[in-house]
Structures are given as C-alpha cells and as structure tokens.
Design an enzyme around this catalytic site. Structure first.
Site, short mmCIF file in Angstrom:
data_model
loop_
_atom_site.label_atom_id
_atom_site.label_comp_id
_atom_site.label_asym_id
_atom_site.label_seq_id
_atom_site.Cartn_x
_atom_site.Cartn_y
_atom_site.Cartn_z
N GLU A 96 0.80 -1.24 0.00
CA GLU A 96 0.00 0.00 0.00
C GLU A 96 0.82 1.27 0.00
O GLU A 96 0.45 2.26 -0.62
CB GLU A 96 -0.92 0.06 1.23
CG GLU A 96 -2.02 -0.95 1.23
CD GLU A 96 -1.69 -2.13 2.11
OE1 GLU A 96 -2.60 -2.71 2.67
OE2 GLU A 96 -0.49 -2.46 2.24
N ASP B 171 -6.28 -7.29 6.37
CA ASP B 171 -7.63 -6.99 6.86
C ASP B 171 -8.57 -6.71 5.69
O ASP B 171 -8.21 -6.89 4.53
CB ASP B 171 -7.59 -5.82 7.84
CG ASP B 171 -6.99 -4.56 7.22
OD1 ASP B 171 -6.78 -4.53 5.99
OD2 ASP B 171 -6.74 -3.59 7.96
N ARG C 238 -3.86 -2.80 13.42
CA ARG C 238 -5.33 -2.85 13.38
C ARG C 238 -5.75 -4.27 13.73
O ARG C 238 -5.79 -5.15 12.87
CB ARG C 238 -5.85 -2.44 12.00
CG ARG C 238 -5.58 -0.98 11.68
CD ARG C 238 -6.25 -0.53 10.40
NE ARG C 238 -5.91 0.85 10.10
CZ ARG C 238 -4.91 1.23 9.32
NH1 ARG C 238 -4.15 0.32 8.74
NH2 ARG C 238 -4.66 2.51 9.11
N TYR D 138 1.22 -5.57 13.12
CA TYR D 138 0.12 -4.83 12.51
C TYR D 138 -0.76 -4.20 13.58
O TYR D 138 -1.10 -4.84 14.58
CB TYR D 138 -0.71 -5.76 11.63
CG TYR D 138 -1.67 -5.05 10.74
CD1 TYR D 138 -1.24 -4.05 9.86
CD2 TYR D 138 -3.03 -5.35 10.76
CE1 TYR D 138 -2.13 -3.39 9.03
CE2 TYR D 138 -3.93 -4.70 9.94
CZ TYR D 138 -3.47 -3.72 9.07
OH TYR D 138 -4.35 -3.06 8.26
N HIS E 3 -5.68 -11.22 14.09
CA HIS E 3 -4.23 -11.11 14.06
C HIS E 3 -3.70 -11.26 15.48
O HIS E 3 -4.44 -11.45 16.43
CB HIS E 3 -3.80 -9.74 13.50
CG HIS E 3 -4.45 -9.39 12.21
ND1 HIS E 3 -4.85 -8.12 11.89
CD2 HIS E 3 -4.78 -10.16 11.14
CE1 HIS E 3 -5.39 -8.10 10.69
NE2 HIS E 3 -5.37 -9.33 10.22
N ASP F 278 -2.25 -5.28 3.21
CA ASP F 278 -2.58 -5.71 4.56
C ASP F 278 -3.61 -6.84 4.54
O ASP F 278 -4.40 -6.96 3.60
CB ASP F 278 -3.12 -4.55 5.39
CG ASP F 278 -2.07 -3.48 5.65
OD1 ASP F 278 -0.87 -3.82 5.62
OD2 ASP F 278 -2.45 -2.31 5.89
N GLU G 282 -9.72 -3.89 4.36
CA GLU G 282 -9.28 -2.87 3.42
C GLU G 282 -8.14 -3.38 2.55
O GLU G 282 -8.10 -3.15 1.34
CB GLU G 282 -8.85 -1.61 4.16
CG GLU G 282 -9.97 -0.89 4.89
CD GLU G 282 -11.08 -0.42 3.98
OE1 GLU G 282 -10.79 0.03 2.86
OE2 GLU G 282 -12.25 -0.51 4.38
#
Length: 889
Positions: free
Chosen positions: A4, A93, A323, A321, A368, A91, A95
C-alpha cells in the site's frame, strides 16, 4: 510485489533480492464516484448514477480509478510488463484484501498471481509469507464492499435531509452520527444536571506509639448514631437523593462545624480491622482500541495521532500490525517477552508459565496477533533512541512495556479497612473509616502501570495508602478535625480515549475506524475540543435531534451494533451481501436477514419522513423558561446558532459566542447575551450624513457601519426590470483596527475608519492614485493592482505622498507583509522534526508550524494563550496524516 505505501515498499525491498521489484499502490486505486464529474459518460443518464450503486441490480457498485491514482495505475501496469509473477502484499484486513482485489480487477495480470499476508515487516516474516501464499479471500472483499456500499447509501440518502432541514454541507454516517449522539447525550445530561451540596468531617488520627509508621493517617466520618453519612453517590442528576431513608443522614455546614467541635479532644477507639490479600494480574497486550485509549491517557495523543504513529512503526518494521482486536501473542513473542522480563527484572518477576490472553474475536479482520514489538527478539527502547522520532519512541516504549509486563508475575499486597468510633460531647456515636493498601511485591507493575482516566477518577494500580499497625480496641486521638463541603459534579465530557471505550463497549463501529470517525465529527463542526474534552456544537444538537425523532433506528445503539455483527457475518461467509443490502435498503420484507425486524428499509424511511420534518422544530433547542415565564431556545440558522425568546409581540434574539459550551449557557449568561443587541452598539450619528453609526460583530471580526434610511417606494407598478432598476446604495463599512474593541470604539474612531480609503496622492510617474486602506490582513497602500503593507495602522492617516513613493521605490517583498511578523509563542520541539513548534499569525488566523514545512491552523476551542505542547503536536500530526502539507525533509 505491490504493497500500500511507499514506506512499506522501501522496507520490504531491503529484505528481498534483485529478483523482486516492490511497488506501492498508495492506498486504494479505485472507489465509488465522489461526484457527478467522476461518473463515466455512459452512466450519467442512469437514475442510480448519483449513488454510484445500482440498487436494482444486486447493488452493483460503479468503480472508477480515482483521478489522483491514474498515474499510479499506469506505473504499476508498466512495471508488471517485465514481471513474471505478481505478489499482492497488501494488509491482511478487509481494506487490504479489497485493495488486492481491486488491483487484480484493474491490472488484469496475465502472469501468476500470489496473495501473501504478514503481520510484521521483518525479514523472516516476509520470507515466510512469500513461501506460503493464499488466494484472495472473497468473503473479506465482500465484507469491505458491503460496508462501503452501506456507508454510501446511508450518507447519500440521509445527508441531503440534513442539507434541506438544518444547513448545507452537513453529513450523516452510520458510525459518525451515533458517535455524535453519544457526545450530545452526555452534554444534555450536563445541561440537565442539578448539583447537590453535602458536608462531612475529615480527621487526622494518631496512635499513642511514637514509633508508628506513618505517625498519622486520614479517616472520614461515615456514620452518626447508626445513620450513614450521605456522599456524592447518594444523589441523582436532579440534585435529589436517589433513595431517601431513615438510615441516611445529610450533613450541612452548620452541623458539620458543631460536630467537629463536639468531637474535639474526644477519645476514639479502633472498632474493627479487616485485612485482605491484594492481587492484580497484568493487563493484556495492546489491541487497537486499548492502544488508542492508553496513548490518549498516558501520552495525550489523539486517536489519529496514535494510529498514524503506529502506522509508521509498523511500516518500518518495529511493531506488528496495528489494526487488530486480538490480545493473543504468538509462541515466539511470548518467548521473547519472557526472556527480556527475566533479563531486566529477574526470575522472581516472571510468571510461572506463558500467559495467553484469549478473547473472542468476531471475524478474520481482527484475527491477528496483539500489537507488540516486531521480531523474534524485541528491540529495547534504549536501542531505538535516536532512530525513532519522539512520537514513535514514546509509543514504541508504551507497546514494549505493555508486552513485557503481560508475561510477568502478579502484583501482590494487602488491603486494610479500619473503623474508628467515639462519642461526641453531645453524646452522638460517630464512626470514621480509613482504608489502606500496601504492595509487598510489585510484579508486573515494575514494568508497566496503566493510567487512570482523569474523568473517571480512581487511583493507579501501584498507588499505596499506608496505615500504621492497628488492632481492635486500640485508642486513637484526633489531631485535626476539618469540616469539608462537597458539591456533586455533572458527568464528565468524553475525551477521545473515553469515546473510543464507549464505542467499543456498545459494539459500534470497529476500532480501526475510530480515529477517522473522531476526526470526521470534528471537521464537520459537530464537535470541538476544549482541552482534551469533546464538546458538541448546537448544530450537532439539531442534527442528533432530527435523527432521533425521524430516523431513530439509524442512531439506536443496539440497532447499530446489530448491523455491525451482521456485517461481520458477511466477512465470515455466513451471510450473503446482496440479501443483506436488500433488507437494509428496501426493507426486510424484500429479503435479507436484518436481525432488527422493526427497520422498514432506508429508502422508505427517508421518503416517508422527509416532508414530515418541521425544519423550525428540529432547529429549535429548548433551554429553559426565564423569570418572566418566556421560553428561551437556541435556534440553529443557516449561518449559525442564536438565542431567541418572545417579548410581547416581538422575537428577541442574541448572538451565541462560538466558544461557549452548551452546558455553560445558563439563564444568567443568556440574559447578558440578550442585553447585547444583535443589531450592534449605536455610537451616535454622523454629523455630515445624519446616518446612525453602529459597531457590530461579523463573521470576519468586529466592524463599524452606517444605517441607511429606508427609501419610500416609487408610485406605479411594482415590477421593474433588472436593467432598469436603480442600484440600492450600500452602507459604508470598515473593520476595526486590531488595537480597537467593540466595547471601547468611539464615534470619532468609527468616522475615521469610515473615511477610508484615504487618498494619499497621485504618482506623477504612473499617473495612478495611491490610497491608504485597512484590510482583513492589516493596513496597506494601493496603487492600481500593486499593494504594499504598512508597518502600523496609524500610518493610514499620517503617511505622506513622498513617504508612500519611497515605499514603492523599494523592491516588492513576497506577500503583503512589510516584514516578517514575530512569532506569537514558541513551544517545545516537535516530536517528529525535533525543531521548536512556533505559533504564528497568518492571513487566516493563528497557526502552528513545525519548522519544516508543515503548518496547521488552530481549531475551534484552541487559543494562542492556552495552546499546549501536546495539542500543537496533535494538530501537526493530524495535518501530516492528511498528506496535504509538505512533509519534513
């Protein structure tokens, strides 16, 4: 390999050989159209084009490559031409999965594609991820797409209602509206709150043992003749006792004073001693929400500042990570934490075995690890000093300490509760209470102590209150007896940390979005900050009132939490997104599995309610009835809120100061505001024109103006063409000098200001007239289109033509500033750049700069005099997070 962010790309590239090219998508490359201009020509005629979602065809979204990402897509396509394999390393997740899917859809690679996922950016983690690729998780993609479509439908259907009924440019959102309601409800509680007063006695007691440690201790009166003494928790928000009873005693000031005198020199005796063991387990490692809360409490970081700092730490390989809703640690992480705890504190401070903090995780988005230092061995904060910037260092230290502490032994000690009795000189049996806590073994508290919420009160886990050794029947003497008065206080306003906790407790939204939500409600003008407290605006009151009355389910806490659970079920594959969206938009009778059956569908809800909404009613917030029996209300108008009440046949109105919190708008304050006419303070009459001169407060500051007489209408037909209509004369106006104020400006001052611009003379070389004027940004000279600043306001009236020509003879300096203005204040070094943060006066008001190109304007509630180092750093961090200001080199 595509990731990203550029920072992530650079870090990963350093771990891979020359056979890899690592590129960045710079976030999402596709999205729904942001406006009509983004809609492709072939769809412009479609009825659903404004939504960007075809609600009649399975809620098919219309994706476009966002204009600012077109060059990025071109770069990625070119890079892909020479590749023989593509790794999508975004990532893991929702998104990140969606970004990977959009990259596949847009780039249409003809080479093999691998989806690799990792939760820390270290060489072993990257290698392991590359060796164990997986397919794109379509359930996660569907979950993200459903949320995006849901938020688009919610925003595009409900926001126009606010534009029509409250004011333009407002927005509604699935989580932001509920978050705003939480803050407004707390302010309503504060407005309705009635304080209660009560008294008690504070005693300082001593034993007869001169060697006692400590020699004295504090106790408080809790009973008189068997009646419990009332405390703050006995009173309700209305100022009355929650439950009146014969066993409860309210002490007033007079009685407290007499009781103190009656107990003077009276022997007291320990009537009971109760001792219990004290044990405190370590806190779990951080997840997203607890990191935001603790960074707010301990470091005074906003949620946005905490998350942007954590993002940098993650992308540069220092933490896992950030989030996550998990508190679980991997076996490797547990081993690393236990090793460091043993090395730093010794074997006795290590728990007997590995500690694991299991927590029910709702979906794969949050499955996670907890947030912890990256790697198989953790870098100590000392090893990273000088490597990380100040914000990064402080947050890393917090994460490191919390992770190490999670594997350490329990803190142990004892608590003791003591009762002391004695009869007063007037034969009242009085009981005092004291409590203590002693920590005999600190355990994990050696490494980390969680900060207590300021607004919640309480004491830290490592706080000790020591009492001397006491036994039942032991005599004591009171060395001091002090009557103390108390007043109950309203519930505290939310801070960012406590709002995050409230949202999490209610199950509303997801921690990964909290920082964005909190920033959004501030930018929309629904909330502003006073210190760290979140204060709702009157516009927020109007919007929340409208939503509660006409769209109640959309801001209902249980309904919103239920929606969140159903969205999670889509991520797990238990529910189909099209069915769910059909139920949400068209109503449960059309399909779907919306658990809250009372919801009839968004489209119907908006259509039915829109015309029924009385704009004046929703924009009127009742306050109180004044002494004359008149209702005082706040009206939210198109240009802002104001006070109003009916006096006789007229409506009396008053301006509301922007920085006045709603709960401070008392009857007394309202009367003062009503006493300041909205039409301005009359200074007198201009002897030349005969017009009344007023001093007024305007959108851009105080000014003076003249009142022109109303012209009688000319006889004949009322119609007149635009061309034939005579132009209505405009009144003269002029801003006050900065040295003036509305309260002290005189008629003489006003007439001087209204005489401007002043003609200084004519430049013989150019034939152009030179005038001296007062503008929004200060005094200046004007010759044609050439403007030059003057050093001070008085020069407007005194500068001569020769002096003006000398000013124009000098080289023109950049901007209108004749010379750089001195800084308003200098603050501490910026945590990121290390340079002093400086407050300066700009064209659009005061701002703070980091000395390296990032400037941030002060927001509502901030002031030059009271701005703290923490708040300045927060404003700069928020500006950097937007990416609109130049980044420090």
């Amino acid at each position: 390999m595509i990731v990203e962010s550029p920072a992530k790309a650079r870090k990963i590239a350093s771990y891979l050989g020359s056979g890899y090219v690592v590129e960045s998508s710079r976030g999402h490359i596709r999205d729904l159209p942001r406006g009509a201009a983004d809609v492709p020509a072939k769809y412009k005629g479609e009825s659903w084009a404004r939504l960007g979602v075809d609600v009649d065809r399975a809620f098919e979204p219309l994706y476009i490559i966002t204009p600012d990402k077109r060059s990025t897509v071109t770069e990625l396509r070119n890079a892909l031409k020479s590749a023989d394999e593509l790794y999508l390393a975004t990532d893991g997740d929702r998104e990140g999965e969606a970004i990977a899917w959009h990259l596949m859809q847009t780039l249409k690679p003809t080479v093999p594609v691998r989806r690799m996922v990792f939760h820390e950016i270290t060489a072993p983690a990257i290698r392991t991820a590359a060796e164990n690729p997986r397919d794109i998780d379509q359930d996660l993609v569907d979950a993200q797409e459903t949320r995006r479509i849901l938020d688009r439908l919610y925003g595009y259907e409900v926001s126009p209602v606010l534009w029509r009924k409250v004011m333009p440019k407002l927005s509604a959102g699935r989580v932001q509206s509920v978050a705003t309601r939480i803050i407004v409800r707390r302010e309503r509680e504060r407005i309705a709150f009635v304080s209660a007063s009560y008294w008690d006695l504070a005693a300082t007691l001593a034993t007869s043992d001169d060697t006692a440690t400590p020699p004295t201790f504090g106790a408080r009166l809790v009973e008189v003749d068997g009646h419990r003494v009332a405390t703050g928790r006995d009173f309700g928000p209305d100022g009355a006792l929650k439950r009146a009873g014969r066993d409860l005693l309210i002490i007033d000031e007079d009685y407290a004073g007499r009781l103190a005198q009656a107990l003077a020199d009276v022997p007291l005796t320990v009537s009971s001693v109760e001792e219990k063991p004290y044990t405190r387990r370590p806190y779990p490692p951080f997840m997203t929400s607890t990191l935001q809360q603790e960074a707010g409490r301990k470091l005074r970081f906003s949620a946005e500042r905490a998350m942007s700092t954590a993002q940098r730490l993650y992308e540069n390989g220092y933490i896992t990570y950030m989030r996550t809703d998990s508190t679980t640690l991997s076996e490797t992480a547990i081993a690393a934490a236990r090793t460091q705890a043993r090395e730093l504190y010794g074997e006795s401070y290590l728990h007997d075995g590995p500690r694991q903090y299991l927590r029910k995780v709702k979906n794969a988005q949050e499955a996670h690890e907890a947030i912890r230092p990256a790697g198989e061995t953790f870098a100590t904060p000392g090893q990273l000093a000088g490597v990380l910037d100040a914000d990064e260092f402080r947050l890393y230290e917090l994460i490191w300490q919390r992770t190490i502490a999670s594997q350490m032994a329990d803190a142990r000690g004892s608590t003791i509760s003591v009762r002391i009795t004695g009869a007063s000189a007037t034969d009242e049996e009085c009981t005092f209470a004291a409590s203590g806590r002693t920590i005999t073994f600190a355990g994990f508290l050696k490494a980390y102590v969680e900060t207590v919420d300021d607004e919640a009160g309480g004491e830290a886990d490592d706080a000790e209150r020591r009492l001397p050794a006491l036994t039942r029947g032991q005599p004591l003497t009171a060395t001091e007896l002090v009557p103390e008065g108390h007043t109950t206080t309203p519930p505290p306003r939310y801070t960012e940390a406590s709002l995050v906790k409230a949202l999490e407790d209610l199950g509303i939204g997801r921690p990964s979005t909290y920082a964005t939500i909190i920033n959004t409600i501030q930018e929309r003008g629904y909330v502003w900050k006073r210190g760290s407290a979140l204060v709702p605006s009157w516009v927020a009151f109007a919007v929340v009132g409208l939503l509660e009355q006409h769209f109640g389910c959309l801001v209902d806490y249980d309904f919103t939490a239920a929606m969140e659970d159903e969205l999670d079920s889509i991520a797990s594959g238990a529910q189909h997104r099209t069915d769910w969206l059909t139920g949400f938009y068209f109503g449960s009778e059309h399909g779907g599995a919306l658990s809250v059956a009372r919801f009839g569908g968004l489209k119907k809800l908006v259509g039915v309610n829109l015309e029924e909404i009385d704009a004046r009613e929703v924009n009127s917030i009742p306050l109180f009835t004044d002494d004359a029996g008149r209702d005082v209300v706040v009206r939210v108008g198109r240009y802002g809120p104001y006070l109003e009440r009916t006096v006789g046949q007229e409506q009396q109105r008053a301006n509301l100061p922007e920085d006045l919190p709603p709960d401070e708008l008392t009857a007394e304050v309202a009367e003062k505001l009503f006493a300041t006419p909205m039409e301005g303070r009359s200074l007198g009459t201009d002897p030349v024109s005969g017009h009344e001169i007023l001093a007024k407060e305007g959108r851009y500051g105080p000014y003076v103006t003249e009142v022109l007489p109303e012209e009688a209408p000319a006889p004949g037909p009322e119609k007149s063409t635009a061309k034939g209509a005579a132009k209505k004369p405009k009144p003269r106006t002029s801003s006050l000098f900065k040295s003036m104020s509305l309260e002290t400006v005189t008629l003489e001052d006003a007439l001087r200001l209204l005489s401007l611009p002043r003609v200084v003379g004519t430049d013989s070389d150019t034939g152009q007239e030179i005038t001296a004027q007062n503008g929004r940004y200060g005094p200046y000279l004007k010759r044609g289109t050439d403007s030059r600043s003057l050093a001070n306001e008085e020069q407007i009236f005194t500068i001569t033509l020769d002096e003006a020509l000398k000013v124009y003879a000098e080289p023109k300096r950049r901007g209108r500033q004749a010379a750089a203005k001195p800084p308003l204040r200098e603050l501490a070094p910026d945590p990121v750049t290390g340079k002093p943060m400086v407050l300066k006066e700009g064209r659009f008001g005061p701002y703070v700069t980091d000395g390296a190109g990032v400037n941030a304007s002060l927001r509502k509630g901030d002031s030059v005099e009271t701005l703290t180092d923490e708040r300045a750093a927060e404003l700069l961090a928020a500006k950097r997070a937007k990416g609109v200001a130049a980044q420090p080199s």
